[in-house]
Design a protein around this motif. Structure first.
Motif, PDB file in Angstrom:
ATOM      1  N   LEU A 183      40.749  44.523  30.531  1.00 51.86           N
ATOM      2  CA  LEU A 183      41.939  45.360  30.716  1.00 51.86           C
ATOM      3  C   LEU A 183      43.172  44.651  30.160  1.00 51.86           C
ATOM      4  CD1 LEU A 183      42.125  46.997  34.269  1.00 51.86           C
ATOM      5  CD2 LEU A 183      42.672  48.055  32.073  1.00 51.86           C
ATOM      6  N   LEU A 184      43.285  43.341  30.461  1.00 56.92           N
ATOM      7  CA  LEU A 184      44.429  42.566  29.971  1.00 56.92           C
ATOM      8  C   LEU A 184      44.426  42.508  28.448  1.00 56.92           C
ATOM      9  CD1 LEU A 184      44.755  39.534  32.434  1.00 56.92           C
ATOM     10  CD2 LEU A 184      45.735  41.829  32.597  1.00 56.92           C
ATOM     11  N   GLU A 185      43.209  42.405  27.854  1.00 58.36           N
ATOM     12  CA  GLU A 185      43.087  42.338  26.397  1.00 58.36           C
ATOM     13  C   GLU A 185      43.694  43.580  25.744  1.00 58.36           C
ATOM     14  OE1 GLU A 185      41.913  39.685  24.834  1.00 58.36           O
ATOM     15  OE2 GLU A 185      41.372  38.721  26.734  1.00 58.36           O
ATOM     16  N   HIS A 200      45.673  33.057  43.799  1.00 57.57           N
ATOM     17  CA  HIS A 200      45.929  31.850  43.013  1.00 57.57           C
ATOM     18  C   HIS A 200      45.015  31.804  41.790  1.00 57.57           C
ATOM     19  CE1 HIS A 200      47.144  27.698  42.304  1.00 57.57           C
ATOM     20  NE2 HIS A 200      45.858  27.449  42.063  1.00 57.57           N
ATOM     21  N   PHE A 201      43.717  32.078  42.041  1.00 61.39           N
ATOM     22  CA  PHE A 201      42.711  32.037  40.978  1.00 61.39           C
ATOM     23  C   PHE A 201      43.029  33.052  39.871  1.00 61.39           C
ATOM     24  CE2 PHE A 201      38.783  33.851  39.236  1.00 61.39           C
ATOM     25  CZ  PHE A 201      38.206  32.718  38.666  1.00 61.39           C
ATOM     26  N   ILE A 202      43.333  34.275  40.266  1.00 64.24           N
ATOM     27  CA  ILE A 202      43.598  35.325  39.272  1.00 64.24           C
ATOM     28  C   ILE A 202      44.931  35.048  38.556  1.00 64.24           C
ATOM     29  CG2 ILE A 202      43.942  37.816  38.926  1.00 64.24           C
ATOM     30  CD1 ILE A 202      42.119  38.294  41.322  1.00 64.24           C
ATOM     31  N   GLY A 203      45.902  34.529  39.305  1.00 63.66           N
ATOM     32  CA  GLY A 203      47.199  34.196  38.713  1.00 63.66           C
ATOM     33  C   GLY A 203      47.061  33.228  37.545  1.00 63.66           C
ATOM     34  N   GLU A 204      46.162  32.231  37.722  1.00 65.21           N
ATOM     35  CA  GLU A 204      45.921  31.251  36.669  1.00 65.21           C
ATOM     36  C   GLU A 204      45.365  31.933  35.412  1.00 65.21           C
ATOM     37  OE1 GLU A 204      45.615  27.256  37.377  1.00 65.21           O
ATOM     38  OE2 GLU A 204      47.392  28.233  38.222  1.00 65.21           O
ATOM     39  N   LEU A 205      44.374  32.815  35.625  1.00 65.19           N
ATOM     40  CA  LEU A 205      43.751  33.539  34.507  1.00 65.19           C
ATOM     41  C   LEU A 205      44.791  34.351  33.744  1.00 65.19           C
ATOM     42  CD1 LEU A 205      40.466  35.022  36.078  1.00 65.19           C
ATOM     43  CD2 LEU A 205      40.677  33.050  34.551  1.00 65.19           C
ATOM     44  N   VAL A 206      45.700  34.994  34.509  1.00 67.34           N
ATOM     45  CA  VAL A 206      46.694  35.881  33.901  1.00 67.34           C
ATOM     46  C   VAL A 206      47.702  35.073  33.086  1.00 67.34           C
ATOM     47  CG1 VAL A 206      48.598  37.452  34.424  1.00 67.34           C
ATOM     48  CG2 VAL A 206      46.431  37.643  35.688  1.00 67.34           C
ATOM     49  N   GLU A 242      52.918  42.705  33.351  1.00 67.08           N
ATOM     50  CA  GLU A 242      53.007  41.951  34.607  1.00 67.08           C
ATOM     51  C   GLU A 242      51.837  42.312  35.520  1.00 67.08           C
ATOM     52  OE1 GLU A 242      56.373  42.943  37.036  1.00 67.08           O
ATOM     53  OE2 GLU A 242      55.920  41.406  38.536  1.00 67.08           O
ATOM     54  N   VAL A 243      51.233  41.285  36.091  1.00 68.84           N
ATOM     55  CA  VAL A 243      50.178  41.502  37.088  1.00 68.84           C
ATOM     56  C   VAL A 243      50.755  41.146  38.455  1.00 68.84           C
ATOM     57  CG1 VAL A 243      47.938  40.731  37.941  1.00 68.84           C
ATOM     58  CG2 VAL A 243      48.301  41.084  35.486  1.00 68.84           C
ATOM     59  N   ILE A 244      50.752  42.130  39.373  1.00 70.00           N
ATOM     60  CA  ILE A 244      51.270  41.900  40.721  1.00 70.00           C
ATOM     61  C   ILE A 244      50.092  41.631  41.650  1.00 70.00           C
ATOM     62  CG2 ILE A 244      52.524  42.946  42.647  1.00 70.00           C
ATOM     63  CD1 ILE A 244      53.948  44.697  40.505  1.00 70.00           C
ATOM     64  N   LEU A 245      50.053  40.432  42.216  1.00 71.57           N
ATOM     65  CA  LEU A 245      48.934  40.042  43.073  1.00 71.57           C
ATOM     66  C   LEU A 245      49.226  40.471  44.505  1.00 71.57           C
ATOM     67  CD1 LEU A 245      48.660  36.589  41.348  1.00 71.57           C
ATOM     68  CD2 LEU A 245      46.981  38.443  41.154  1.00 71.57           C
ATOM     69  N   ALA A 246      48.546  41.534  44.947  1.00 75.22           N
ATOM     70  CA  ALA A 246      48.780  42.086  46.280  1.00 75.22           C
ATOM     71  C   ALA A 246      47.551  41.933  47.165  1.00 75.22           C
ATOM     72  CB  ALA A 246      49.209  43.549  46.182  1.00 75.22           C
ATOM     73  N   THR A 247      46.856  40.793  47.041  1.00 79.56           N
ATOM     74  CA  THR A 247      45.737  40.525  47.949  1.00 79.56           C
ATOM     75  C   THR A 247      46.301  40.220  49.328  1.00 79.56           C
ATOM     76  OG1 THR A 247      45.798  38.241  47.218  1.00 79.56           O
ATOM     77  CG2 THR A 247      44.190  39.684  46.154  1.00 79.56           C
ATOM     78  N   ASN A 248      45.432  40.220  50.339  1.00 76.82           N
ATOM     79  CA  ASN A 248      45.876  39.987  51.712  1.00 76.82           C
ATOM     80  C   ASN A 248      46.473  38.596  51.906  1.00 76.82           C
ATOM     81  OD1 ASN A 248      45.101  42.499  52.594  1.00 76.82           O
ATOM     82  ND2 ASN A 248      43.033  41.820  53.148  1.00 76.82           N
ATOM     83  N   SER A 249      47.284  38.477  52.942  1.00 75.62           N
ATOM     84  CA  SER A 249      47.913  37.204  53.252  1.00 75.62           C
ATOM     85  C   SER A 249      47.003  36.376  54.146  1.00 75.62           C
ATOM     86  CB  SER A 249      49.251  37.465  53.937  1.00 75.62           C
ATOM     87  OG  SER A 249      49.859  36.245  54.278  1.00 75.62           O
ATOM     88  N   THR A 250      45.759  36.170  53.700  1.00 76.93           N
ATOM     89  CA  THR A 250      44.785  35.354  54.433  1.00 76.93           C
ATOM     90  C   THR A 250      44.426  34.178  53.549  1.00 76.93           C
ATOM     91  OG1 THR A 250      43.003  36.630  53.456  1.00 76.93           O
ATOM     92  CG2 THR A 250      43.786  37.348  55.606  1.00 76.93           C
ATOM     93  N   VAL A 251      43.685  33.212  54.083  1.00 75.51           N
ATOM     94  CA  VAL A 251      43.286  32.049  53.279  1.00 75.51           C
ATOM     95  C   VAL A 251      42.532  32.527  52.034  1.00 75.51           C
ATOM     96  CG1 VAL A 251      41.865  29.973  53.247  1.00 75.51           C
ATOM     97  CG2 VAL A 251      43.192  30.534  55.280  1.00 75.51           C
ATOM     98  N   ALA A 304      47.345  32.166  31.804  1.00 72.59           N
ATOM     99  CA  ALA A 304      46.693  31.546  30.644  1.00 72.59           C
ATOM    100  C   ALA A 304      46.704  32.485  29.441  1.00 72.59           C
ATOM    101  CB  ALA A 304      45.256  31.155  30.998  1.00 72.59           C
ATOM    102  N   ARG A 305      46.866  33.787  29.695  1.00 73.94           N
ATOM    103  CA  ARG A 305      46.907  34.775  28.610  1.00 73.94           C
ATOM    104  C   ARG A 305      48.344  35.177  28.257  1.00 73.94           C
ATOM    105  NH1 ARG A 305      42.481  34.364  30.769  1.00 73.94           N
ATOM    106  NH2 ARG A 305      40.509  34.853  29.747  1.00 73.94           N
ATOM    107  N   GLY A 306      49.310  34.406  28.760  1.00 73.11           N
ATOM    108  CA  GLY A 306      50.717  34.657  28.418  1.00 73.11           C
ATOM    109  C   GLY A 306      51.290  35.912  29.054  1.00 73.11           C
ATOM    110  N   ILE A 307      50.693  36.346  30.163  1.00 72.52           N
ATOM    111  CA  ILE A 307      51.190  37.536  30.866  1.00 72.52           C
ATOM    112  C   ILE A 307      51.801  37.075  32.187  1.00 72.52           C
ATOM    113  CG2 ILE A 307      50.508  39.721  31.963  1.00 72.52           C
ATOM    114  CD1 ILE A 307      48.187  39.823  29.892  1.00 72.52           C
ATOM    115  N   ALA A 308      52.892  37.706  32.621  1.00 73.78           N
ATOM    116  CA  ALA A 308      53.556  37.326  33.872  1.00 73.78           C
ATOM    117  C   ALA A 308      52.692  37.687  35.069  1.00 73.78           C
ATOM    118  CB  ALA A 308      54.912  38.017  33.984  1.00 73.78           C
TER     119      ALA A 308
END
Lengths: 199, 199
Positions: free
Chosen positions: B130-132, B154-160, B138-147, B162-166
């Motif tokens: 999808l990002l390609e 955090h994991f998905i944020g890194e991937l995003v 911009e990718v808005i990370l709205a996962t739950n506020s749990t561990v 790395a592709r030069g997307i906010a």
């Protein structure tokens, strides 16, 4: 937002369950279609099967599979006592108290002339036929402690006494373990009225 | 006491619904077999139909009937914003807030290596494809506020990135209308940490 039609239909159908609001219905639908597809399939089949198999007991009108419910079919119960309740759930409640070994008769409602519920709808012909059998010595009126429940108990009590059979009403008062401070006025009035001598 | 087999099976099946205990399940079964036989039939059919018709959206993994969910099929949404959530119910919650007009991506869970849920189970190959596409800014990370939700974000944020997307994370703090006195310590710590200057 609008759901897909099949999903919206499922949410609507779940919403019809007692005690299930629109939000719970949505949560259930999502869960059933994601993690619990087997449970969803089993629920669909169990409903279909129960609709076909479950009817009313010919003797006591309890929900039953086959002609007689397990309670009426059991030879171990006392035929001389007949407990009259409003619904199948009440039978379960009395059974779970473990303090009654007689038979039941389920009215499937209470007298409510405005809704078209009269003696016939409550199975009175069937009930009187049971009394004619001659085994019943006492009818215990265990309808709810509501205006309709009291009226129904009164009405049936008259029918029973007219046939020379004893009729009794379950006691109403302070719940077991209840503290007077937190008991409502109506219950306290009942408890005072129903007081009995101590030895 | 023991229920008739068909009734016991139905109670068991209803008990599998989220938030329905044994007592509620019994109450539902009695109601469905007495006053609500039509509703019972409809529920059985709605389940059967939904199990066949409802699948996952090819684009965002939301529950959908057909290839695309209504949100992905709509031409009115903003392709430059992609909101990542854990479940279909979260999509509904964000939609109902009325404050987002972009697209969604539903993970259908969160990273949980012990349960065998890794990037592939969360649809990461599909997400990266999808990002390609190039439309997402911009990718808005709205996962739950749990561990687990935080780790997944955090994991998905890194991937995003790395592709030069906010990549951004939704704010956590005192709920709207919430009184400090009744807010738990963790939430207050978040609210303090996330403080921003006032003009």
């Amino acid at each position: 937002m609008k759901h897909a039609p099949a999903l919206a239909r499922l949410i609507e159908a779940l919403h019809a369950l007692p005690g299930v609001g629109p939000k719970s219905a949505q949560r259930m639908a999502f869960r059933l279609l994601q993690q619990q597809r087997d449970a969803a399939r089993e629920l669909s089949r169990a409903l279909e099967h129960a609709l076909g198999a479950v009817t009313h007991c010919e003797r006591c009108r309890m929900l039953a599979e086959g002609a007689l419910c397990p309670l009426c079919a059991s030879p171990a119960r006392d035929d001389s006592q007949l407990c009259v309740v409003e619904s199948p759930a009440d039978v379960i409640a009395v059974e779970n108290s473990g303090s009654f070994r007689g038979r039941y008769f389920v009215l499937m409602g209470h007298l409510s002339p405005l809704d078209g519920v009269g003696p016939d709808q409550l199975g009175m012909p069937q009930f009187l036929a049971l009394l004619e059998g001659g085994a019943v010595r006492e009818v215990i009126l265990a309808t709810n402690s509501t205006v309709e429940g009291e009226a129904t108990a009164h009405f049936i009590g008259e029918l029973v006494r007219a046939r020379g059979i004893a009729a009794s009403r379950i006691a109403h008062g302070v719940p077991f373990g209840g503290e007077l401070e937190y008991v409502d006025g109506g219950t306290l009035a009942h408890a005072l009225q129903g007081r009995h001598g101590v030895s």
